[in-house]
Design a protein around this motif. Structure first.
Motif, PDB file in Angstrom:
ATOM      1  N   MET A   1       0.836  -1.207   0.000  1.00 53.58           N
ATOM      2  CA  MET A   1       0.000   0.000   0.000  1.00 53.58           C
ATOM      3  C   MET A   1       0.872   1.259   0.000  1.00 53.58           C
ATOM      4  O   MET A   1       2.022   1.254   0.435  1.00 53.58           O
ATOM      5  CB  MET A   1      -0.932   0.013   1.204  1.00 53.58           C
ATOM      6  CG  MET A   1      -0.252   0.167   2.524  1.00 53.58           C
ATOM      7  SD  MET A   1      -1.462  -0.158   3.803  1.00 53.58           S
ATOM      8  CE  MET A   1      -0.391  -0.315   5.200  1.00 53.58           C
ATOM      9  N   ALA A   2       0.272   2.320  -0.515  1.00 51.64           N
ATOM     10  CA  ALA A   2       1.007   3.580  -0.601  1.00 51.64           C
ATOM     11  C   ALA A   2       1.019   4.270   0.756  1.00 51.64           C
ATOM     12  O   ALA A   2       2.016   4.881   1.143  1.00 51.64           O
ATOM     13  CB  ALA A   2       0.377   4.482  -1.647  1.00 51.64           C
ATOM     14  N   ALA A   3      -0.067   4.177   1.471  1.00 54.04           N
ATOM     15  CA  ALA A   3      -0.164   4.865   2.757  1.00 54.04           C
ATOM     16  C   ALA A   3       0.835   4.297   3.748  1.00 54.04           C
ATOM     17  O   ALA A   3       1.298   3.166   3.609  1.00 54.04           O
ATOM     18  CB  ALA A   3      -1.568   4.723   3.315  1.00 54.04           C
ATOM     19  N   ALA A   4       1.186   5.121   4.747  1.00 53.92           N
ATOM     20  CA  ALA A   4       2.113   4.646   5.770  1.00 53.92           C
ATOM     21  C   ALA A   4       1.726   5.269   7.096  1.00 53.92           C
ATOM     22  O   ALA A   4       0.924   6.217   7.152  1.00 53.92           O
ATOM     23  CB  ALA A   4       3.545   5.025   5.408  1.00 53.92           C
ATOM     24  N   GLY A   5       2.266   4.728   8.168  1.00 52.38           N
ATOM     25  CA  GLY A   5       2.084   5.311   9.499  1.00 52.38           C
ATOM     26  C   GLY A   5       0.632   5.397   9.930  1.00 52.38           C
ATOM     27  O   GLY A   5      -0.173   4.512   9.635  1.00 52.38           O
ATOM     28  N   HIS A   6       0.289   6.504  10.608  1.00 58.10           N
ATOM     29  CA  HIS A   6      -1.057   6.657  11.161  1.00 58.10           C
ATOM     30  C   HIS A   6      -2.131   6.585  10.096  1.00 58.10           C
ATOM     31  O   HIS A   6      -3.200   6.031  10.310  1.00 58.10           O
ATOM     32  CB  HIS A   6      -1.168   7.993  11.912  1.00 58.10           C
ATOM     33  CG  HIS A   6      -0.274   8.049  13.105  1.00 58.10           C
ATOM     34  ND1 HIS A   6      -0.352   7.124  14.120  1.00 58.10           N
ATOM     35  CD2 HIS A   6       0.718   8.903  13.440  1.00 58.10           C
ATOM     36  CE1 HIS A   6       0.566   7.404  15.032  1.00 58.10           C
ATOM     37  NE2 HIS A   6       1.243   8.484  14.631  1.00 58.10           N
ATOM     38  N   GLN A   7      -1.782   7.121   8.939  1.00 58.37           N
ATOM     39  CA  GLN A   7      -2.719   7.118   7.821  1.00 58.37           C
ATOM     40  C   GLN A   7      -3.143   5.681   7.475  1.00 58.37           C
ATOM     41  O   GLN A   7      -4.322   5.391   7.308  1.00 58.37           O
ATOM     42  CB  GLN A   7      -1.974   7.722   6.632  1.00 58.37           C
ATOM     43  CG  GLN A   7      -2.828   8.501   5.687  1.00 58.37           C
ATOM     44  CD  GLN A   7      -2.002   8.874   4.461  1.00 58.37           C
ATOM     45  OE1 GLN A   7      -0.792   8.601   4.377  1.00 58.37           O
ATOM     46  NE2 GLN A   7      -2.653   9.505   3.521  1.00 58.37           N
ATOM     47  N   ALA A   8      -2.140   4.807   7.417  1.00 58.17           N
ATOM     48  CA  ALA A   8      -2.403   3.415   7.058  1.00 58.17           C
ATOM     49  C   ALA A   8      -3.247   2.735   8.125  1.00 58.17           C
ATOM     50  O   ALA A   8      -4.218   2.030   7.827  1.00 58.17           O
ATOM     51  CB  ALA A   8      -1.087   2.672   6.873  1.00 58.17           C
TER      52      ALA A   8
END
Ligand code: HEM
Ligand code: SF4
Lengths: 373, 218
Positions: free
Chosen positions: A103-110
């Protein structure tokens, strides 16, 4: 009846084919994919149109893919798959809400995306778990964003429509759970007993079997029938040994005795090299890996039983047919011990026999024996 | 006066010899299955195929014979009865076991003199019966692996969940060696008792008769 069903033309509507073509999957590949799936699921050909339709339905199931104590081998197996663009089908067609590797998202976003999906699709999404879950010491050995694998699994698998355990670690604990199992690793079905779990063991799992399970779910609205280990029967219903291309050499009595010997070079059976095909249920010989290119026994290496429970502990040593007998040295095989035991018995009784033969006066009524002239 | 006593009834003798034949065939074929020491020269041979076939045919024969013998445990005479095989459960039996033990270990000179089994042998037979059952159960469990959902798989398949498939195989294999050990002991003891008891022990398993002096049994 049977015959009629067999002969009925398999027609997939032009509409569907054109839609796939618009997506860049040509009709030939799409039909090939549908028939591969039908065959993998052991369904009659007449199901091909039904599967094609199911894939067309507007029911993209949301998928949350979680990885715990694993090696990412199952993710790799899926990403490398390009059986009639299976990856495309699965990755484009499914709505993959969360997968750490791609996935492209990382951290809190993910993390937020994950729990948003759980909320939004409660009871409707498919959870896929890769890797085992450590239970020891409050689950500290595997955490994702500060949360233990156990907590994540409970939350996500607990409200999923179904959980697919991909690979041996998620299905049975696998290598992390091998003795002495320092992290207290367990399978997803043991970690979250309430979840609806289907196991797809294998190290790695065969991506075609995952695709087939999802296709089955989309087509029939439920998971395929499973055996007592929670594995789908279509993929784990037969032993490797019973579909192996070296089986005729097994029955004939032709065995490779060491790697590279003439028997091995001629493709003889790998039984004496410790092949665990006779005790392993998986469809490797028919489906094979990497778009049907090959599988271990075809490549000349015995099966190590990677899709069986506790394979690391019970199927080893991998190059011997039988496990070591506990309590004896490393080089001791059951046969050496057995032969020793039989020899010791023979010697002991032999000695007893000599002593008994020389023994006087213990026989019954020796004094009454009448010697013949 | 010597009496001719009919000790081993025909079902006992028949099952004894069927078992003996089966164990020899099963051990030989089984050891080949475990370690195929002969390699076939050409792929049109069917060596392992036949060996396994023979193993399974004799496995069924052995099982039928064992079932018959188990039934006979309840309807046969006192020497064939299950009671004879649990000497430790009766005070007389315990005494006989101790006596026989002393004879075997050269502590006691007087050979035990009994009509049926000597008590120590009878105790060994219950262990051997248990090993037979282990072979039958593990054997049919392994046999059932070719077809999940088949009769044998349904009744014995759960063993694999408990002991793992290699564990069941290893058990089947190790018990074979224990039975070979038993066979050595059994033949030796029969020979020894034939000589020392002088009552036709060896021939009795062919004919059923033993020659006893009732005076000596007192
Ligand atoms: C006195 C009785 C028996 C003896 C001594 C015996 C011995 C053996 C031995 C030594 C093996 C090889 C094990 C290994 O290394 O994997 C074997 C395999 C086997 N035996 Fe027996 N066995 C006996 C009874 C039975 C019975 C009653 C059955 C029931 C069908 C049976 C079925 C099998 C099967 C299915 C295998 C495995 C064959 C394979 O993997 O292809 N055995 N036996
Ligand atoms: S190579 Fe393995 S699976 Fe194939 S026939 Fe031989 S023992 Fe069976």
């Amino acid at each position: 009846m049977q015959k009629e069903q067999y002969q009925s033309p398999v027609e997939v509507s032009e509409d569907i084919l054109q839609k796939w073509e618009a997506r860049g999957v040509n009709r030939r590949d799409f039909l090939k994919f549908c028939s591969t799936m039908t065959a993998a699921l052991a369904l009659p050909v007449s199901f091909i149109p039904r599967i094609a339709e199911a894939l067309e339905g507007d029911n993209r199931p949301p998928v949350i893919w979680m990885e715990f104590q694993g090696c990412t081998g199952d993710t790799e197996a899926l990403l490398r798959a390009n059986q009639p663009t299976a990856a495309e089908l699965i990755l484009d067609y499914l709505s993959l809400e969360y997968n750490e590797t791609i996935m492209a998202a990382a951290g809190h976003q993910a993390e937020k995306a994950k729990y948003d999906a759980v909320e939004k699709y409660k009871g409707k999404y498919i959870a896929i778990v890769e890797g085992s879950i450590p239970m020891a010491d409050g689950g500290v050995y595997c955490t994702v964003a500060g949360e233990s694998a156990l907590d994540v699994a409970r939350k996500v698998c607990g409200s999923a429509a179904a959980t697919i355990a991909v690979g041996t670690c998620a299905a049975y604990g696998g290598i992390p759970a091998a003795a002495p199992n320092p992290t207290g690793a367990v399978s997803i079905s043991r970690a979250v007993p309430g979840a609806t779990v289907i196991n797809l063991p294998g190290c790695p799992l065969n991506a075609d079997n995952l695709t087939a399970v999802i296709v089955h779910y989309l087509t029939f609205g439920r998971l395929p029938a499973t055996d007592s280990f929670g594995r789908p029967r279509f993929a784990y219903g037969k032993r490797i040994h019973d579909n192996c291309e070296r089986r005729s050499h097994f029955d004939a009595g032709q065995y490779a005795e060491s790697f590279g010997d003439p028997g091995h070079r001629q493709g003889w059976c790998l039984y004496k090299l410790g092949c665990k095909g006779p005790q392993t249920y998986h469809n490797c010989p028919t489906v094979r890996y990497n778009e049907g290119t090959s599988w271990p026994v075809m490549a000349g290496h015995g099966c190590i039983g990677c899709s069986e429970p506790a394979f690391w502990d019970t199927m080893s040593p991998f190059y011997r047919r039988l496990p070591q007998v506990p309590g004896f040295g490393v080089e001791a095989t059951a046969d050496k011990i057995g032969l020793g035991l039989a020899a010791a018995t023979a010697v002991a009784f032999g000695a007893h026999g000599v002593a008994s033969a020389l023994r006087k006066g213990d026989a019954h009524e020796t004094d009454k024996v009448k010697e013949e002239e | 006066m010597l009496e001719i006593r009919y000790v081993w009834e025909w079902p006992v003798r028949i099952t004894h010899w069927i078992n003996a034949l089966c164990i020899v065939v099963l051990a030989v074929t089984g050891i080949y299955i475990g370690n195929p020491f002969l390699l076939a020269p050409s792929p049109d041979a069917f060596v392992m195929g036949w060996v396994r076939f023979i193993h399974y045919v004799f496995a069924y024969l052995f099982t039928v014979s064992m079932v018959a013998r188990i039934i006979w445990l309840f309807i046969g005479n006192q020497h064939a009865s299950w009671k004879a095989f649990v000497p430790w459960a009766f005070s007389k039996g315990r005494e006989n076991m101790w006596g026989t033990f002393k004879y075997y270990t050269f502590i006691e000179k007087k050979v035990p003199y009994v009509v049926g089994h000597n008590a120590l042998a009878a105790a060994a037979y219950s262990l051997v019966f248990a090993l037979f059952l282990v072979q039958i159960v593990t054997g049919f469990a392994l046999y059932g692996q070719y077809q999940p959902g088949s009769f044998w798989d349904v009744i014995f398949g759960p063993l694999f969940g408990l002991f793992s498939s290699p564990g069941v195989r290893l058990t089947h294999h190790v018990v074979t060696w224990l039975l070979i050990g038993f066979a050595i002991h059994h033949i030796y003891s029969a020979w020894l008792m034939d000589i020392k008891e002088k009552n036709g022990t060896l021939s009795s398993i062919f004919s059923g008769y033993k020659f006893m002096n009732p005076e000596d049994l007192k």
